[in-house]
Motif scaffolding. Structure first.
Motif, PDB file in Angstrom:
ATOM      1  N   LEU A  59       0.870  -1.171   0.000  1.00 35.80           N
ATOM      2  CA  LEU A  59       0.000   0.000   0.000  1.00 35.80           C
ATOM      3  C   LEU A  59       0.904   1.217   0.000  1.00 35.80           C
ATOM      4  O   LEU A  59       1.720   1.392   0.911  1.00 35.80           O
ATOM      5  N   ARG A  60       0.794   2.052  -1.027  1.00 33.68           N
ATOM      6  CA  ARG A  60       1.616   3.239  -1.159  1.00 33.68           C
ATOM      7  C   ARG A  60       0.730   4.468  -0.998  1.00 33.68           C
ATOM      8  O   ARG A  60      -0.181   4.679  -1.796  1.00 33.68           O
ATOM      9  N   LEU A  61       0.995   5.254   0.031  1.00 30.35           N
ATOM     10  CA  LEU A  61       0.255   6.492   0.256  1.00 30.35           C
ATOM     11  C   LEU A  61       0.974   7.647  -0.431  1.00 30.35           C
ATOM     12  O   LEU A  61       2.175   7.834  -0.244  1.00 30.35           O
ATOM     13  N   TRP A  62       0.231   8.379  -1.222  1.00 30.71           N
ATOM     14  CA  TRP A  62       0.756   9.547  -1.917  1.00 30.71           C
ATOM     15  C   TRP A  62       0.072  10.789  -1.366  1.00 30.71           C
ATOM     16  O   TRP A  62      -1.074  10.721  -0.917  1.00 30.71           O
ATOM     17  N   PRO A  63       0.745  11.924  -1.393  1.00 24.24           N
ATOM     18  CA  PRO A  63       0.096  13.155  -0.919  1.00 24.24           C
ATOM     19  C   PRO A  63      -1.064  13.534  -1.837  1.00 24.24           C
ATOM     20  O   PRO A  63      -0.935  13.473  -3.057  1.00 24.24           O
ATOM     21  N   GLY A  64      -2.188  13.854  -1.234  1.00 27.48           N
ATOM     22  CA  GLY A  64      -3.333  14.311  -2.014  1.00 27.48           C
ATOM     23  C   GLY A  64      -4.596  13.553  -1.701  1.00 27.48           C
ATOM     24  O   GLY A  64      -4.608  12.630  -0.891  1.00 27.48           O
ATOM     25  N   GLY A  65      -5.642  13.965  -2.375  1.00 28.13           N
ATOM     26  CA  GLY A  65      -6.952  13.376  -2.156  1.00 28.13           C
ATOM     27  C   GLY A  65      -7.324  12.388  -3.239  1.00 28.13           C
ATOM     28  O   GLY A  65      -6.507  11.578  -3.678  1.00 28.13           O
ATOM     29  N   LEU A  66      -8.552  12.502  -3.710  1.00 28.18           N
ATOM     30  CA  LEU A  66      -9.094  11.552  -4.667  1.00 28.18           C
ATOM     31  C   LEU A  66      -8.333  11.561  -5.994  1.00 28.18           C
ATOM     32  O   LEU A  66      -8.135  10.527  -6.607  1.00 28.18           O
ATOM     33  N   PHE A  67      -7.869  12.721  -6.433  1.00 29.87           N
ATOM     34  CA  PHE A  67      -7.148  12.826  -7.704  1.00 29.87           C
ATOM     35  C   PHE A  67      -5.660  13.047  -7.456  1.00 29.87           C
ATOM     36  O   PHE A  67      -5.023  13.890  -8.074  1.00 29.87           O
ATOM     37  N   PHE A  68      -5.079  12.270  -6.573  1.00 31.56           N
ATOM     38  CA  PHE A  68      -3.687  12.445  -6.160  1.00 31.56           C
ATOM     39  C   PHE A  68      -2.690  12.234  -7.289  1.00 31.56           C
ATOM     40  O   PHE A  68      -1.556  12.696  -7.200  1.00 31.56           O
ATOM     41  N   LEU A  69      -3.071  11.574  -8.360  1.00 38.96           N
ATOM     42  CA  LEU A  69      -2.134  11.315  -9.453  1.00 38.96           C
ATOM     43  C   LEU A  69      -2.007  12.474 -10.438  1.00 38.96           C
ATOM     44  O   LEU A  69      -1.097  12.471 -11.261  1.00 38.96           O
ATOM     45  N   ASP A  70      -2.911  13.452 -10.371  1.00 41.13           N
ATOM     46  CA  ASP A  70      -2.822  14.597 -11.274  1.00 41.13           C
ATOM     47  C   ASP A  70      -1.462  15.261 -11.158  1.00 41.13           C
ATOM     48  O   ASP A  70      -1.020  15.614 -10.057  1.00 41.13           O
ATOM     49  N   GLY A  71      -0.776  15.396 -12.281  1.00 37.21           N
ATOM     50  CA  GLY A  71       0.523  16.064 -12.305  1.00 37.21           C
ATOM     51  C   GLY A  71       1.657  15.228 -11.748  1.00 37.21           C
ATOM     52  O   GLY A  71       2.737  15.751 -11.491  1.00 37.21           O
ATOM     53  N   GLN A  72       1.448  13.955 -11.549  1.00 35.39           N
ATOM     54  CA  GLN A  72       2.456  13.085 -10.926  1.00 35.39           C
ATOM     55  C   GLN A  72       3.029  12.056 -11.910  1.00 35.39           C
ATOM     56  O   GLN A  72       3.376  10.942 -11.508  1.00 35.39           O
ATOM     57  N   GLU A  73       3.159  12.432 -13.176  1.00 32.71           N
ATOM     58  CA  GLU A  73       3.580  11.466 -14.191  1.00 32.71           C
ATOM     59  C   GLU A  73       4.946  10.856 -13.886  1.00 32.71           C
ATOM     60  O   GLU A  73       5.112   9.639 -13.949  1.00 32.71           O
ATOM     61  N   ALA A  74       5.932  11.677 -13.561  1.00 30.65           N
ATOM     62  CA  ALA A  74       7.290  11.147 -13.310  1.00 30.65           C
ATOM     63  C   ALA A  74       7.330  10.242 -12.074  1.00 30.65           C
ATOM     64  O   ALA A  74       7.853   9.124 -12.140  1.00 30.65           O
ATOM     65  N   PRO A  75       6.775  10.683 -10.922  1.00 33.33           N
ATOM     66  CA  PRO A  75       6.777   9.771  -9.765  1.00 33.33           C
ATOM     67  C   PRO A  75       5.945   8.506  -9.999  1.00 33.33           C
ATOM     68  O   PRO A  75       6.309   7.432  -9.536  1.00 33.33           O
TER      69      PRO A  75
END
Length: 112
Positions: A59-75
């Motif tokens: 389980l990987r927690l990323w900063p953010g809410g429901l759309f946490f992947l927006d703008g996170q292409e490289a990571p």
């Protein structure tokens, strides 16, 4: 977003049409990504998926809410590469003696 929407739609179709039996488990090592500020679920709820695998669960927690992947292409790219490396190591271990079969879905046996 154009790459993510088809997968997201497929997830909703799967959730609406699929039932997961408690005595079934996948053999793949799932990695679940979640926003740490998701207003609709908690890490504990998402962690419940662990009982549906016979392998490791990440389980990987990323900063953010429901759309946490927006703008996170490289990571996200790095996360996918890391996950594929983990799966590759798992498959190598399987070929080295821990034969689990040639597919991800387990037989009708309880998950462990």
């Amino acid at each position: 977003m154009g790459l993510v929407l088809p997968a997201l739609r497929a997830d909703y179709v799967a959730v609406a049409n699929c039932t997961c039996l408690d005595d079934r488990a996948i053999r793949c090592p799932p990695t679940v990504l979640m926003g740490d500020a998701d207003p609709r679920t908690t890490p504990a709820e998402v962690g419940g998926w662990k009982k549906h695998t016979k392998n490791s669960f990440r389980l990987r927690l990323w900063p953010g809410g429901l759309f946490f992947l927006d703008g996170q292409e490289a990571p996200l790219d790095a996360e996918i590469r890391e996950t594929l490396a983990v799966v590759g190591r798992s498959q190598a271990e399987t070929r080295a003696g821990r034969t689990l079969g040639g597919h991800c879905w387990g037989e009708n046996t309880p998950s462990q």
